[in-house]
Scaffold this motif. Structure first.
Motif, mmCIF file in Angstrom:
data_model
loop_
_atom_site.group_PDB
_atom_site.id
_atom_site.type_symbol
_atom_site.label_atom_id
_atom_site.label_comp_id
_atom_site.label_asym_id
_atom_site.label_seq_id
_atom_site.Cartn_x
_atom_site.Cartn_y
_atom_site.Cartn_z
ATOM 1 N N LEU A 1 0.833 -1.205 0.000
ATOM 2 C CA LEU A 1 0.000 0.000 0.000
ATOM 3 C C LEU A 1 0.865 1.251 0.000
ATOM 4 O O LEU A 1 0.545 2.240 -0.659
ATOM 5 C CB LEU A 1 -0.948 -0.010 1.205
ATOM 6 N N ASP A 2 1.978 1.209 0.735
ATOM 7 C CA ASP A 2 2.904 2.354 0.706
ATOM 8 C C ASP A 2 3.370 2.611 -0.717
ATOM 9 O O ASP A 2 3.403 3.754 -1.189
ATOM 10 C CB ASP A 2 4.133 2.076 1.583
ATOM 11 N N LEU B 1 -0.637 -3.361 -8.293
ATOM 12 C CA LEU B 1 -0.473 -3.204 -6.844
ATOM 13 C C LEU B 1 -1.845 -3.201 -6.172
ATOM 14 O O LEU B 1 -2.037 -3.794 -5.112
ATOM 15 C CB LEU B 1 0.282 -1.915 -6.527
ATOM 16 N N ALA B 2 -2.792 -2.532 -6.830
ATOM 17 C CA ALA B 2 -4.148 -2.505 -6.280
ATOM 18 C C ALA B 2 -4.712 -3.921 -6.223
ATOM 19 O O ALA B 2 -5.292 -4.341 -5.221
ATOM 20 C CB ALA B 2 -5.043 -1.611 -7.141
ATOM 21 N N GLU B 3 -4.499 -4.641 -7.291
ATOM 22 C CA GLU B 3 -4.990 -6.015 -7.358
ATOM 23 C C GLU B 3 -4.296 -6.864 -6.290
ATOM 24 O O GLU B 3 -4.929 -7.696 -5.631
ATOM 25 C CB GLU B 3 -4.683 -6.562 -8.741
ATOM 26 N N LYS C 1 -7.033 3.476 5.599
ATOM 27 C CA LYS C 1 -8.428 3.560 5.184
ATOM 28 C C LYS C 1 -8.590 4.313 3.861
ATOM 29 O O LYS C 1 -9.246 3.829 2.948
ATOM 30 C CB LYS C 1 -9.183 4.296 6.294
ATOM 31 N N GLN C 2 -7.978 5.468 3.792
ATOM 32 C CA GLN C 2 -8.155 6.322 2.624
ATOM 33 C C GLN C 2 -7.887 5.565 1.331
ATOM 34 O O GLN C 2 -8.650 5.601 0.387
ATOM 35 C CB GLN C 2 -7.213 7.526 2.734
ATOM 36 N N THR C 3 -6.743 4.864 1.310
ATOM 37 C CA THR C 3 -6.375 4.122 0.112
ATOM 38 C C THR C 3 -7.292 2.932 -0.095
ATOM 39 O O THR C 3 -7.782 2.697 -1.199
ATOM 40 C CB THR C 3 -4.930 3.606 0.260
#
Lengths: 399, 631
Positions: free
Chosen positions: B313-314, B349-351, B396-398
């Motif tokens: 996530l970073d 990365l999202a996946e 949370k935001q991401t």
């Protein structure tokens, strides 16, 4: 082309699969049928790759108009197409409608992780080859300089010198590849300067001026990756030959062969010892064309390897031949040029121009296609890992 | 070299122009080999450039014979070879490494503004030269000319203020890689090479030298060359460090390094021809950019496991932040592939983040440990899961953006008794992320319930559930983000659940103890002036004593880590036990005390019980407990 035909049947099969309620053991016949079909497709596709170049290879005439000579850019694109087709079909066989627990049973609990390991190696090779295509493109640019220079009539000292300089850089780029990355920065127009600015900055010597470096770690070797991909490749025997181990073996062979061919064709970091041992038993029918291609390319590789060649890419070979003879011409050039020589050179220049055009047209699509191959391998690997994870039974460490 | 007589004339004629060109033909003259035109007298520079222009002019002249044409062409070739060398030399002299640290400090402190004058804190950090020369001399020569450093600063101010007018919201910080006047020299050479049809040569020289400069700074930034295979094999700890370093490096690369290279290309080639600046820029940075992004790509396809989520996530956040800048720097058609790759990595990365979350859910559900934690305290799994989801709430935001689908409860596990059921209908309006968090808590409890069955003592099983669910509630309450996402309704449910477990515990342990203190069965039936059966009463006291002693002994070794919960449960026990015992004692004490050896039957005073209850749930070891009792 038979492609559309089996694409049709292939899609049909998927939809049947989806609707089928798969019992654990009751689908063995279906499985055998699928395997047979898969093998036939592999055989057909590679036969297509093998056949068109039979007529062209014997001809020494460089102006041969045969569509896709072996190891030309357009041939490599066909090869990658074949890979993508095989890959899609394989994935459907392995994953679709299958109970995950089936692919975690021995010997698949060993074969699948090995295959995933090959996939990671293939990804690195894709990147290395993409990078190597930049070297090819660089050679193309140098050749274009020579074309520009020699296109002007009449030939004067100036043009010939300019062309020669470009062609010498081209030859250097071709020879100097592999170990240190292509050291093809354009050379000074004169010998090492002893005074002036360069002396003040000799401490910059470590910069290794070159417009191209390999983007992978220094000790990475394309040849070793290929060797590792084939090291544990073993044809399934006995009962395994009719089950899932077979498609896994076939696909692993295809991926190893395709990657090997790409590395042989395109400049890549460290290719010593690429002459690959291709452990595919000769009696396997589906592998015949692949074995024949392997032998042909392997022979070519043996011939060129000693000369420190830039790779077997057809277009590069042509550039190399033309560049050599044009450099000879430039070396012996005296103004004014003889009419006969001028005509000869003009036809050679035209050929170089044609090759450059092929490169200009084909290299970008080839790179895009490689990227597609990269994506596909990533996606399949992820999907297979997901299946393995969902069973929660992976014991072997998978990288 | 003699000063030429014709200097200063508008046109100098082909003959003298050719002479000048030939004098600097380094394949012939030793002196020409030794010196660089652009490092010497400015007059000579002007003279040479003028000569080149003159030659150019004669090419286009129509009145020229074939013979002359050849002569002109030859002169052009010699001039262009010379200019190429001059061009290369100027570029070479200006290869400098950045002072990465001060640049980073800049990026950090004023990331949202493009600043002007303090560009000079990009110091030409020239270690290489300091070994041979004094630092000042090095700095002077780094600018190519001792007297020009002041101009450089002045220029950087004016040039960047122009930039800030249209990129004020960007974090891009271009710096001047080459001083202004030197750029003018480069420009005057490039113009002539391109006019003479030597564009390809020009691009190649430019690209090869500038690429070395980029490589040098890559080394400084610690941008490593790692294969995907290498990265898959590295320990995660080592990779975490590398990810941190990469994020830092990527920011400098995109916002400063690449952006400045682009600006340099624009400065030199702008107006010279269409898209030449872009061709040069790509020739310089395409390889490095791909090398840079390969690392993030390799991470994005690495094996998914829960501990990787937060660094992924970073990395994702860093790329999201960089993407607008990447789009600005690589805005041309020819840099398409780089923009596309960055976007692809981002979506991978999202996946990966989504995959890891579902992987985590799977792992929570299946966590197989069967050894019951002693004393019914908080299971390590509970701690791990709750810490994990608190961290999730930090991101949370991401994650709200990334997690778009509800947890796969029904379809994936349908009809499977090994998974809990969950009805999301009463959780309408929650984000999918919140549903996932609730789902994780549900499957955690489900797993814990399975684990509670490994306790032989059902009281302890209830205590275990109470402890763990209480811990879940405390963790949720402890994080405002988590509490908001989980919501008070579900929190109320959880609270009810651990209270229920407390009740079940009390029932399981105390009903049978309190049962000893009932009246029924003690009275002798028959006579109206009925008496109390002494033997029955004695049995009652004996069995109460035995039971209480047993419960005391056992449950002092049980553990409620939360002191408030422990206190509450003890009070609740006392509230039931003490009044019942006191009244039982009050009613029947006399019957025992009138007989023999009353101390054999009434072992505990009310105060004794009150004190004994204080031992409950302290988590004493067995030996500790014995020692305390013997005191």
């Amino acid at each position: 082309m038979r492609a559309p035909e089996y694409q049709g049947s292939f899609l049909g099969r998927i939809s049947i699969r989806r609707n089928q309620v798969m019992s654990m053991e009751g689908n063995h016949d279906q499985e055998l049928e699928d395997l047979e079909l898969f093998q036939r497709h592999i055989a057909d596709r590679f036969a297509d790759l093998l056949s068109p170049q039979l007529q062209t290879l014997s001809e020494e005439s460089p102006s041969s108009t045969a569509a896709d000579p072996l190891l030309s850019i357009s041939w490599l694109r066909k090869l990658l197409d074949v890979f993508l087709c095989c890959e899609a079909e394989f994935k459907a066989m392995l994953i679709m409608g299958r109970d995950p627990s089936q692919i975690t049973k021995p010997p698949l609990d060993r074969l699948i992780p090995e295959m995933l390991d090959r996939a990671v190696k293939a990804l690195d090779i894709c990147n290395a080859v993409t990078n190597g295509i930049e070297t090819v493109r660089h050679c193309q640019k140098l050749a274009e300089i020579a074309v520009t220079a020699l296109d002007q009539k009449p030939f004067g000292d100036g043009q010939v010198k300019r062309a020669k300089k470009a062609l010498s850089s081209l030859m250097m780029a071709m020879v100097g590849e592999d170990k240190e990355g292509s050291n093809y920065s354009r050379s000074w127009s004169f010998g090492r300067r002893s005074g002036g600015a360069a002396a003040n900055h000799k401490d910059r010597g470590h910069l290794h001026l070159r417009s191209h470096t390999w983007s992978i770690s220094k000790n990475w070797s394309a040849a070793k990756q290929i060797q590792a991909m084939t090291a544990n490749l073993q044809a399934p025997r006995g009962g395994e030959a009719s089950g899932l181990p077979s498609p896994v073996y076939i696909m692993s062979t295809v991926i190893a062969f395709v990657m090997w061919t790409m590395v042989a064709a395109i400049p890549c970091q460290e290719r010593n010892g690429l002459g690959m041992h291709f452990p595919v038993p000769k009696q396997l029918v589906w592998a015949q064309s692949m074995i024949a291609l392997h032998e042909k390319i392997g022979e070519e590789w043996k011939k060129k390897e000693k000369k420190g060649s830039v790779g077997l890419l057809d277009e590069m070979q042509r550039l190399e031949r033309s560049a050599q003879s044009l450099i000879e011409f430039a070396d012996s050039f005296q103004f004014p040029a003889e009419e006969e020589r001028v005509e000869e050179v003009a036809s050679q220049v035209a050929e170089v121009a044609e090759t450059c055009q092929k490169m200009a047209d084909g290299l970008v699509p080839l790179q895009l296609q490689l990227r597609e191959v990269f994506h596909r391998i990533v996606r399949s690997r992820t999907e297979i890992l997901d299946v393995l994870d969902s069973t929660g039974k992976v014991s072997a460490p998978i990288i | 070299m003699e000063p030429p007589e014709s200097y200063g004339l508008e046109t100098i004629g082909f003959e003298s122009a050719e002479k000048i060109i030939l004098r600097w033909d380094s394949t012939v003259s030793e002196e020409a080999r030794e010196k660089m035109i652009f490092e010497g007298d400015r007059c000579e520079v002007d003279r040479y450039l003028q000569a080149v222009d003159e030659i150019q002019r004669s090419i286009s002249s129509t009145t020229i014979s074939d013979d002359d044409q050849t002569k002109v062409n030859s002169a052009v070739q010699i001039a262009m070879a010379r200019l190429e060398d001059e061009f290369r030399n100027i570029l070479l002299v200006h290869i400098h490494a950045f002072d990465i640290d001060s640049l980073l400090a800049d990026l950090g402190s004023s990331s949202r503004t493009t600043t002007g004058g303090e560009n000079s804190d990009f110091l030409e950090d020239d270690h290489l030269e300091q070994e041979e020369e004094t630092p000042t001399a090095a700095a002077a020569s780094a600018f190519g000319d001792g007297g020009r450093s002041g101009d450089l600063l002045k220029h950087s101010e004016s040039s960047t203020s122009a930039v800030s007018s249209y990129r004020s919201t960007s974090s891009i910080r271009e710096i001047d890689l080459i001083p202004y006047e030197t750029i003018e020299d480069l420009k005057s050479i490039a113009e002539r090479m391109i006019a003479a049809g030597y564009l390809r040569e020009c691009i190649q020289v430019y690209g090869s030298v500038r690429k070395s400069a980029v490589d040098l700074n890559f080394k400084r930034l610690g941008v490593e060359k790692l294969s995907i295979g290498d990265i898959q094999r590295l320990e995660w700890d080592a990779l975490e460090t590398k990810i941190r370093r990469w994020i830092r490096a990527a920011k400098v690369c995109v916002r400063i390094l690449f952006a400045s290279e682009k600006k340099l290309c624009e400065q030199i080639f702008d107006g010279v021809g269409t898209a030449i600046d872009d061709a040069c820029f790509m020739e310089t940075v395409k390889g490095p950019a791909i090398q840079l992004f390969n690392f993030a790509e390799a991470i994005s396809i690495s094996r998914r496991s829960p501990e990787k989520l937060f660094k992924i996530l970073d990395l994702h956040d860093a790329l999201v932040e960089l993407l607008p800048d990447i789009e600005v720097v690589f805005d041309s058609k020819s840099s398409d592939s780089i923009r596309v790759q960055a976007a692809e990595i981002l979506s991978r990365l999202a996946e990966a983040a989504r995959g890891i979350l579902s992987e985590f859910e799977n792992a929570v559900l299946r966590e197989p440990s069967r050894v019951a934690v002693p004393g019914g305290t908080i299971h390590p799994l509970t701690r791990y899961v709750m810490n994990y989801i608190s961290l999730i709430s930090d991101y949370k935001q991401t994650l709200i953006d990334l997690i778009m689908s509800k947890p796969s409860t029904g379809s994936r596990y349908s009809g499977d008794p090994s998974t809990p059921d969950m009805d999301f209908t009463e959780l309408e309006g929650k984000t999918p992320l919140a549903l996932h968090l609730i789902w994780i808590i549900v499957i955690l409890q489900f797993n814990l319930e399975g684990k509670s069955k490994h306790y032989k003592d059902t009281s302890l099983a209830h205590l275990f559930m109470m402890n763990n669910v209480h811990y879940i509630v405390q963790k949720v309450k402890g994080s405002p983000e988590l509490r908001e996402m989980i919501g008070d309704d579900y929190l109320k449910k959880l609270t009810g659940k651990f209270r229920q477990a407390a009740t079940s515990y009390q029932r399981a342990t105390w009903v049978k103890v309190l049962y000893c203190l009932r009246d029924e069965g003690l009275h002798v039936s028959g006579g109206f002036s009925s008496g109390v059966s002494k033997s029955a009463l004695r049995e009652r006291f004996k069995s109460f004593n035995a039971m209480f002693e047993e419960v005391h002994r056992t449950e002092a070794t049980w553990f409620i880590p939360d002191s408030q919960l422990r206190e509450e449960l003890r009070i609740s026990i006392s509230e039931k036990l003490i009044p019942a015992y006191r009244s039982f004692l009050g009613r029947f004490r006399s019957h025992i005390e009138s007989g023999k050896h009353p101390e054999n039957y009434i072992k505990y005073s009310v105060e004794d019980l009150e004190t004994a209850v204080l031992d409950f749930f302290e988590g004493y070891s067995v030996s500790q407990h014995l020692r305390r009792r013997s005191q």
